[in-house]
Design an enzyme around this catalytic site. Sequence first.
Site, PDB file in Angstrom:
ATOM      1  N   THR B  45     -20.467   3.625   6.402  1.00 56.96           N
ATOM      2  CA  THR B  45     -19.573   4.539   5.703  1.00 56.96           C
ATOM      3  C   THR B  45     -20.321   5.089   4.509  1.00 56.96           C
ATOM      4  OG1 THR B  45     -17.527   3.504   6.376  1.00 56.96           O
ATOM      5  CG2 THR B  45     -17.494   4.662   4.277  1.00 56.96           C
ATOM      6  N   LYS B 122     -13.367  10.065   7.398  1.00 60.34           N
ATOM      7  CA  LYS B 122     -13.198   8.681   6.953  1.00 60.34           C
ATOM      8  C   LYS B 122     -12.707   8.626   5.502  1.00 60.34           C
ATOM      9  CE  LYS B 122     -14.233   4.224   6.324  1.00 60.34           C
ATOM     10  NZ  LYS B 122     -14.682   2.998   6.908  1.00 60.34           N
ATOM     11  N   LYS B 190     -13.981   3.376  -4.585  1.00 62.44           N
ATOM     12  CA  LYS B 190     -15.109   4.278  -4.312  1.00 62.44           C
ATOM     13  C   LYS B 190     -14.690   5.373  -3.317  1.00 62.44           C
ATOM     14  CE  LYS B 190     -17.880   3.444  -1.137  1.00 62.44           C
ATOM     15  NZ  LYS B 190     -18.644   2.664  -0.184  1.00 62.44           N
TER      16      LYS B 190
END
Lengths: 253, 253, 253, 253
Positions: B45, B122, B190
């Site tokens: 990711t 995502k 984040k």
Amino acid sequence: MLADPQAALAAATEGDEASVVAGIRASASSGGNNDQKKMYVDMSTVDAETSAKIGAAVTEAGGLFLEAPVSGSKGPAQQGQLVIMAAGDKRVFEAANDPYFSIMGKRAFHLSDEVGSAAKMKLIVNGVMGSMMAAFCEGNALAQATGLRQTDLSEILSLGAMACPMFALKAASVQMGEYPPAFPLKHQQKDLRLALALGDSVGQPTPVAAAANELYKAARAQGRADDDFAAVYEAVVVSNAEGAGKDAKRVRA
Amino acid sequence: MLADPQAALAAATEGDEASVVAGIRASASSGGNNDQKKMYVDMSTVDAETSAKIGAAVTEAGGLFLEAPVSGSKGPAQQGQLVIMAAGDKRVFEAANDPYFSIMGKRAFHLSDEVGSAAKMKLIVNGVMGSMMAAFCEGNALAQATGLRQTDLSEILSLGAMACPMFALKAASVQMGEYPPAFPLKHQQKDLRLALALGDSVGQPTPVAAAANELYKAARAQGRADDDFAAVYEAVVVSNAEGAGKDAKRVRA
Amino acid sequence: MLADPQAALAAATEGDEASVVAGIRASASSGGNNDQKKMYVDMSTVDAETSAKIGAAVTEAGGLFLEAPVSGSKGPAQQGQLVIMAAGDKRVFEAANDPYFSIMGKRAFHLSDEVGSAAKMKLIVNGVMGSMMAAFCEGNALAQATGLRQTDLSEILSLGAMACPMFALKAASVQMGEYPPAFPLKHQQKDLRLALALGDSVGQPTPVAAAANELYKAARAQGRADDDFAAVYEAVVVSNAEGAGKDAKRVRA
Amino acid sequence: MLADPQAALAAATEGDEASVVAGIRASASSGGNNDQKKMYVDMSTVDAETSAKIGAAVTEAGGLFLEAPVSGSKGPAQQGQLVIMAAGDKRVFEAANDPYFSIMGKRAFHLSDEVGSAAKMKLIVNGVMGSMMAAFCEGNALAQATGLRQTDLSEILSLGAMACPMFALKAASVQMGEYPPAFPLKHQQKDLRLALALGDSVGQPTPVAAAANELYKAARAQGRADDDFAAVYEAVVVSNAEGAGKDAKRVRA
């Protein structure tokens, strides 16, 4: 199930002869022991204060009171799948639960003896709902603004930890920009406002709900008050209307 | 599935001999037609920019690239129930999908030929997740602050339009104040930060996600970075720590 | 006073012969003691990291470095009324302060020996500015929406504890909807974004600045990037555009 | 200048003999033409609705009404430097302005004939104030969290476009963590709440004020209700209390 606190209060307490309270008083003054006390179940969605006022009027007139707002809109109501949140006199709850609540809902909760508690729970539930829908719309707006398909986003969400009936039900509305009202936006915004007021009364900040509420206000101002609350999507994207041609392709998937 | 963009970039591109790109280059320079091109699937990711850098390095070295981040944490991974979001070379997608993605996940999406699109999706998914969890925690905090049972709230939510695996999974964490990390809070924060940056890059405001992000920052500062992201609950209620004794009973249900 | 971090970094460090660093290196290698070291003062507004990179390059080449971004736009610059925020080598500060800073500014601060501190202070100052302007615009929007004169609001503010040059300067812009750029909105939004990132790096939430930042994003998306930052007003009211005819008289005072 | 809407309403209208309205009625019924009508000036800070109720009661009793809330706390009041915002009957305004308002204030505005307009303006002004103070506190928190001196921040602000009496007055409070109440935080939070409700009533979102309001709620819950409203600083930094030892030096300048 009246939607307006004033209307609910008036129906219960106003009028010398026609109101609920007048009926209870007439019945109570004609004698009768506790077992025969008139019971009043108010399934309106009102604020806790209004509910407490109605409860006090009913009790003072010699009746027993239960507030029992529901969660779920048209579809669940028609299918007897409402969730019933009740507070107040436990005897009324038990009398109402079987058979009435069992027919109307898939589950009824007696949250507290304190009238107003069910009104609070309903606001909390609807506050969470308002934030969730706004979060869903922000995700859809980001998908569109970054050239992704909103339908892919919906499918991905439907397969993971966030899969929920609401997203499944409302995805098409958001993607097609059509908002037939199941739960009108103005009611969602009112419930967010009241949930924020509830937090205010006990000193509990809810900054996410506060940010969501501002979006619903904006949607209301755009003329979306009577659309379904999924129309908050239009407030999320509206600010980009002028920039659409310049900065980003905003054609929906 | 490296969690850190720098680490993912380094693994792919740094080192004269040991890196992925070095391997591809060695293979490509030894000849070989398109059908034999080395394929690299990056399931980390990372942000779209890092993903594009890795993709460019792989392509330039003569390889074919697919980014394929996943949605789902420990549990789904162990059960082969991940959702795989892929973007990049379609041939790699097809080669990887059967059998690899089919084993690892319940569904794989080829979102776009453009590397970076999966990274964006995502972030959007996780941005929605961050807002939803914050909304859930605000609801729980309101329940507690107003004397309602958090367990009642969870059950009511589980029966209605907002019922989702995440709420079901995390309710106990929030109610007991224990946060064994499935998805660490610092990663959720984040991802919110990066989702906000994504919106910034295309001029799409997301005020609800922005408000949620500030709560996760606060939770991080409270030392909750390595706890599960449900620990954002502590940031929602923490401000009331001192007031607890005075204004409201905050014992949990 | 370059506005862009990349440009500032490039001017200082890139190029074998033409860059600042190349010049310093040439000079340093020709010998010279500390007193004769080349000094470089960078008055660009950049992020702390970029500033630190430039500082490190200058120092490593044998020079002395001071970052010295300024507060104040066109008017103050022309009148020598800038506020200079400096950090880095104290010797450079002293050499630059008399006479240069004294001519350019009304006051120069040596905030810290640590390069990057001035960049941070500048972002903090501009973050406060972004929130304040948004708050002012919200007040003006409320005045308009409730039928009050925006000019009365401005005058009342000018007589009280919130009286400040910025409100006095920008009131006419907001009231007339004309935004000749003194400080372009896109720069204000960039500074808010960087101020939020600064808070993120140390775990300090700033929810008000985060909400303001979303408004500036919206204004950017409306095509206001190159207008003065007071044009954030248009993002505050834009959501009401459609509703204007229905709900409220929005003609300005 | 009663601070509470209920108290103001009660003083004006309740009691058969003792209230303002009773006095006006007695006077009016004893005959008298328009020139001799009793005038009532209410300088309380109440919401527009309460003000309108009082106004209606006074008018109905045969009197003339002017609402005239003030801006400015203890210091300005003692120095005759209040700003007076009036709405209602123009004749009352003129009679009160010379000499009374001239002595009490530095300027009096007749905003509108419509009672409630001054209450609205006061809320708008105080809404802006609440956001500005929160923005100032966020700046101070960022300064502290990043190792800068808060005193430098205050001085820099005092030299630029944002220089205002409020920041000058409150900087020391924030820096020393001492908040002797000039304007109690609970009143600032109430005014933000009412300003948000005002925006709600006309469909005008104010997301920055909404975010600020949540901070004041948090400060209230921390036991800061009776401190000066600058104590919102403690809500901005409180979330970092536990993290202080780990992540950042938080000793103030």
